[in-house]
Design a protein around this motif. Structure first.
Motif, PDB file in Angstrom:
ATOM      1  N   ASP A  23      40.710  43.040  52.312  1.00 32.81           N
ATOM      2  CA  ASP A  23      42.063  43.583  52.453  1.00 32.81           C
ATOM      3  C   ASP A  23      43.045  42.405  52.491  1.00 32.81           C
ATOM      4  OD1 ASP A  23      44.429  44.853  53.085  1.00 32.81           O
ATOM      5  OD2 ASP A  23      43.815  45.435  55.109  1.00 32.81           O
ATOM      6  N   GLN A  29      43.358  48.507  52.840  1.00 30.93           N
ATOM      7  CA  GLN A  29      42.488  48.744  51.687  1.00 30.93           C
ATOM      8  C   GLN A  29      42.283  47.439  50.931  1.00 30.93           C
ATOM      9  OE1 GLN A  29      44.645  51.904  49.490  1.00 30.93           O
ATOM     10  NE2 GLN A  29      42.798  53.105  49.849  1.00 30.93           N
ATOM     11  N   GLN A  33      39.397  49.053  46.444  1.00 30.36           N
ATOM     12  CA  GLN A  33      39.735  50.421  46.828  1.00 30.36           C
ATOM     13  C   GLN A  33      41.046  50.868  46.185  1.00 30.36           C
ATOM     14  OE1 GLN A  33      39.397  49.387  51.012  1.00 30.36           O
ATOM     15  NE2 GLN A  33      37.906  51.039  51.286  1.00 30.36           N
TER      16      GLN A  33
END
Length: 168
Positions: A23, A29, A33
């Motif tokens: 992330d 995320q 993702q």
């Protein structure tokens, strides 16, 4: 594509947890993702395949609700072209008529709607012309770590065999 070791983002990115799974934007995320969520807007999740290294299968499964059958494990790390040839061969066996979009899992796309619109145009063009389409951005500086697209003009690329031009 989610198999890279993320060496350009060291020391944050490590071979056991490369940048696509981190992330790095602080959004909760990973770029991986975010990429998956982007393509859910235009593609059925059953038709999304993740190409990765065997070392990252558990990272993929931990970050996405994806069926294990939708993960294609590279037989060896040989960079982009061989991994794409392998993935295309696997997908073509499942569906010889598939139109395939290949995207890195670690790219930041700021104008997502515009990007997805261009992908839609490229898919339509590829299907209608049985063509290979490459999307890219204008570089702001030379960099040996990235590839470059040579094109005929700003609007499209000429098909040298047929002499017609594909507009994007």
């Amino acid at each position: 594509m989610a198999g890279g070791v993320g060496s350009r983002f060291w020391p944050k990115s490590r071979s056991n947890y490369p940048k696509q799974f981190i992330d790095i934007l602080g959004t909760g995320q990973s770029l991986f993702q975010i990429t998956y969520a982007r393509f859910l807007k235009i593609c059925d999740p059953a038709q999304i395949y993740v190409l990765t290294d065997d070392n990252y299968v558990n990272l993929v499964l931990n970050q996405l609700s994806l069926d294990r059958d939708n993960i294609i494990v590279e037989p060896s790390r040989n960079n982009t072209a061989p991994c794409l040839a392998y993935a295309n061969a696997k997908i073509s066996k499942l569906n010889p008529e598939a139109t395939i979009v290949v995207t890195p899992s670690d790219h930041l796309i700021l104008r997502e709607d515009e990007f997805l619109s261009k992908v839609g145009v490229a898919l339509t063009c590829a299907e209608a012309n049985n063509a290979l389409i490459t999307l890219g951005i204008k570089p702001t500086r030379p960099d040996i770590g990235y590839g470059y697209i040579k094109h005929e003009n700003e609007q499209g690329v000429k098909n040298k065999e047929r002499g017609d031009e594909v507009k994007l």
